[in-house]
Design a protein around this motif. Structure first.
Motif, PDB file in Angstrom:
ATOM      1  N   LEU A  55     -57.490 -81.221 -19.589  1.00 53.13           N
ATOM      2  CA  LEU A  55     -56.648 -81.144 -18.397  1.00 53.13           C
ATOM      3  C   LEU A  55     -55.464 -80.205 -18.610  1.00 53.13           C
ATOM      4  CD1 LEU A  55     -56.583 -82.443 -15.573  1.00 53.13           C
ATOM      5  CD2 LEU A  55     -55.001 -84.126 -16.512  1.00 53.13           C
ATOM      6  N   SER A  56     -54.885 -80.223 -19.794  1.00 50.54           N
ATOM      7  CA  SER A  56     -53.759 -79.322 -20.062  1.00 50.54           C
ATOM      8  C   SER A  56     -54.213 -77.863 -20.086  1.00 50.54           C
ATOM      9  CB  SER A  56     -53.061 -79.703 -21.366  1.00 50.54           C
ATOM     10  OG  SER A  56     -53.922 -79.538 -22.462  1.00 50.54           O
ATOM     11  N   TRP A  57     -55.403 -77.591 -20.643  1.00 51.23           N
ATOM     12  CA  TRP A  57     -55.925 -76.225 -20.622  1.00 51.23           C
ATOM     13  C   TRP A  57     -56.257 -75.786 -19.195  1.00 51.23           C
ATOM     14  CZ3 TRP A  57     -55.975 -72.467 -24.147  1.00 51.23           C
ATOM     15  CH2 TRP A  57     -55.744 -72.812 -25.474  1.00 51.23           C
ATOM     16  N   THR A  58     -56.772 -76.717 -18.396  1.00 54.05           N
ATOM     17  CA  THR A  58     -57.077 -76.397 -16.997  1.00 54.05           C
ATOM     18  C   THR A  58     -55.801 -76.098 -16.223  1.00 54.05           C
ATOM     19  OG1 THR A  58     -59.024 -77.817 -17.097  1.00 54.05           O
ATOM     20  CG2 THR A  58     -58.208 -77.251 -14.912  1.00 54.05           C
ATOM     21  N   LEU A  59     -54.773 -76.895 -16.448  1.00 51.72           N
ATOM     22  CA  LEU A  59     -53.492 -76.650 -15.785  1.00 51.72           C
ATOM     23  C   LEU A  59     -52.904 -75.300 -16.188  1.00 51.72           C
ATOM     24  CD1 LEU A  59     -51.177 -77.690 -13.990  1.00 51.72           C
ATOM     25  CD2 LEU A  59     -50.187 -78.681 -16.054  1.00 51.72           C
ATOM     26  N   ALA A  60     -52.995 -74.984 -17.480  1.00 52.50           N
ATOM     27  CA  ALA A  60     -52.510 -73.670 -17.931  1.00 52.50           C
ATOM     28  C   ALA A  60     -53.309 -72.550 -17.262  1.00 52.50           C
ATOM     29  CB  ALA A  60     -52.610 -73.565 -19.448  1.00 52.50           C
ATOM     30  N   GLY A  61     -54.620 -72.721 -17.122  1.00 58.34           N
ATOM     31  CA  GLY A  61     -55.447 -71.716 -16.460  1.00 58.34           C
ATOM     32  C   GLY A  61     -55.079 -71.542 -14.996  1.00 58.34           C
ATOM     33  N   ILE A  62     -54.795 -72.648 -14.322  1.00 56.30           N
ATOM     34  CA  ILE A  62     -54.394 -72.560 -12.914  1.00 56.30           C
ATOM     35  C   ILE A  62     -53.066 -71.836 -12.784  1.00 56.30           C
ATOM     36  CG2 ILE A  62     -53.605 -73.942 -10.939  1.00 56.30           C
ATOM     37  CD1 ILE A  62     -55.760 -76.014 -11.766  1.00 56.30           C
ATOM     38  N   LEU A  63     -52.110 -72.176 -13.642  1.00 61.38           N
ATOM     39  CA  LEU A  63     -50.794 -71.525 -13.571  1.00 61.38           C
ATOM     40  C   LEU A  63     -50.882 -70.037 -13.878  1.00 61.38           C
ATOM     41  CD1 LEU A  63     -48.540 -74.265 -15.205  1.00 61.38           C
ATOM     42  CD2 LEU A  63     -48.698 -73.644 -12.788  1.00 61.38           C
ATOM     43  N   TRP A  64     -51.712 -69.656 -14.849  1.00 62.44           N
ATOM     44  CA  TRP A  64     -51.878 -68.240 -15.151  1.00 62.44           C
ATOM     45  C   TRP A  64     -52.611 -67.510 -14.027  1.00 62.44           C
ATOM     46  CZ3 TRP A  64     -49.721 -65.091 -18.553  1.00 62.44           C
ATOM     47  CH2 TRP A  64     -49.106 -65.632 -19.681  1.00 62.44           C
ATOM     48  N   SER A  65     -53.530 -68.188 -13.355  1.00 63.69           N
ATOM     49  CA  SER A  65     -54.330 -67.539 -12.319  1.00 63.69           C
ATOM     50  C   SER A  65     -53.576 -67.364 -11.006  1.00 63.69           C
ATOM     51  CB  SER A  65     -55.609 -68.341 -12.068  1.00 63.69           C
ATOM     52  OG  SER A  65     -56.417 -68.294 -13.223  1.00 63.69           O
ATOM     53  N   ILE A  66     -52.429 -67.971 -10.882  1.00 60.72           N
ATOM     54  CA  ILE A  66     -51.644 -67.788  -9.658  1.00 60.72           C
ATOM     55  C   ILE A  66     -51.250 -66.320  -9.492  1.00 60.72           C
ATOM     56  CG2 ILE A  66     -49.407 -68.317  -8.598  1.00 60.72           C
ATOM     57  CD1 ILE A  66     -49.734 -71.169  -9.643  1.00 60.72           C
ATOM     58  N   THR A  67     -50.932 -65.675 -10.588  1.00 60.61           N
ATOM     59  CA  THR A  67     -50.595 -64.253 -10.515  1.00 60.61           C
ATOM     60  C   THR A  67     -51.872 -63.431 -10.714  1.00 60.61           C
ATOM     61  OG1 THR A  67     -50.216 -64.015 -12.878  1.00 60.61           O
ATOM     62  CG2 THR A  67     -48.350 -64.718 -11.541  1.00 60.61           C
ATOM     63  N   ILE A  68     -51.910 -62.270 -10.149  1.00 62.31           N
ATOM     64  CA  ILE A  68     -53.087 -61.424 -10.283  1.00 62.31           C
ATOM     65  C   ILE A  68     -53.202 -60.900 -11.715  1.00 62.31           C
ATOM     66  CG2 ILE A  68     -54.099 -59.236  -9.555  1.00 62.31           C
ATOM     67  CD1 ILE A  68     -53.056 -59.858  -6.761  1.00 62.31           C
ATOM     68  N   ILE A  69     -52.091 -60.596 -12.330  1.00 61.75           N
ATOM     69  CA  ILE A  69     -52.115 -60.067 -13.694  1.00 61.75           C
ATOM     70  C   ILE A  69     -52.604 -61.127 -14.677  1.00 61.75           C
ATOM     71  CG2 ILE A  69     -50.639 -59.163 -15.541  1.00 61.75           C
ATOM     72  CD1 ILE A  69     -48.913 -57.908 -13.350  1.00 61.75           C
ATOM     73  N   GLY A  70     -52.335 -62.396 -14.407  1.00 63.36           N
ATOM     74  CA  GLY A  70     -52.692 -63.469 -15.327  1.00 63.36           C
ATOM     75  C   GLY A  70     -54.102 -64.006 -15.182  1.00 63.36           C
ATOM     76  N   ILE A  71     -54.896 -63.460 -14.265  1.00 60.36           N
ATOM     77  CA  ILE A  71     -56.254 -63.974 -14.044  1.00 60.36           C
ATOM     78  C   ILE A  71     -57.131 -63.878 -15.300  1.00 60.36           C
ATOM     79  CG2 ILE A  71     -58.402 -63.575 -12.773  1.00 60.36           C
ATOM     80  CD1 ILE A  71     -56.692 -63.134 -10.288  1.00 60.36           C
ATOM     81  N   PRO A  72     -57.131 -62.786 -16.075  1.00 60.04           N
ATOM     82  CA  PRO A  72     -57.945 -62.783 -17.300  1.00 60.04           C
ATOM     83  C   PRO A  72     -57.516 -63.861 -18.301  1.00 60.04           C
ATOM     84  CG  PRO A  72     -57.285 -60.559 -16.743  1.00 60.04           C
ATOM     85  CD  PRO A  72     -56.542 -61.471 -15.825  1.00 60.04           C
ATOM     86  N   ILE A  73     -56.231 -64.125 -18.377  1.00 56.57           N
ATOM     87  CA  ILE A  73     -55.742 -65.176 -19.259  1.00 56.57           C
ATOM     88  C   ILE A  73     -56.173 -66.532 -18.720  1.00 56.57           C
ATOM     89  CG2 ILE A  73     -53.662 -66.243 -20.211  1.00 56.57           C
ATOM     90  CD1 ILE A  73     -52.387 -63.439 -20.155  1.00 56.57           C
TER      91      ILE A  73
END
Length: 120
Positions: A19-37
């Motif tokens: 769940l913590s990794w999923t939350l980190a993925g969602i937060l990174w994916s909010i920005t377009i630059i962070g989608i690969p992360i």
């Protein structure tokens, strides 16, 4: 130990780590630059939910993966690594929990260097 290990892992720590990794993925994916992360976070979240029977290969880092790892450590890596280490220490207190604690320590290393690795 694959199926039973994954079930016990999910109950005793895998759910929260995934769940913590999923939350980190969602937060990174909010920005377009962070989608690969964010995509890498989702891959590792799948591993965090059910790690037994899967392997992680740490490859040689390219320049882009090194830059991403540095950015990752500063923003998200340290809190995820500290949580995994704490969970691993708690699980290693009992003899039965040692294999699960070792999985937590694997995730702590992965939380510090997720880019340039392959999960298979």
């Amino acid at each position: 130990m694959g199926c039973l290990g994954n079930l016990l892992w999910f109950i005793f720590g895998g759910f929260w780590q995934g769940l913590s990794w999923t939350l980190a993925g969602i937060l990174w994916s909010i920005t377009i630059i962070g989608i690969p992360i964010g995509r890498q976070c989702f891959k590792i979240a799948g591993l965090a939910f059910f790690p037994f029977g899967k392997d992680v290969e740490y490859g040689s880092g390219t320049v882009m993966s090194t830059i991403a790892n540095i950015l990752w450590i500063i923003i998200s890596g340290i809190p995820l690594a500290i949580a995994a280490i704490g969970n691993g220490i708690l699980l290693c207190i009992t003899i039965i929990g040692i294999p699960f604690g070792l999985q937590c320590f694997k995730f702590a290393k992965l939380a510090l260097m997720p880019f340039g690795t392959r999960v298979y």
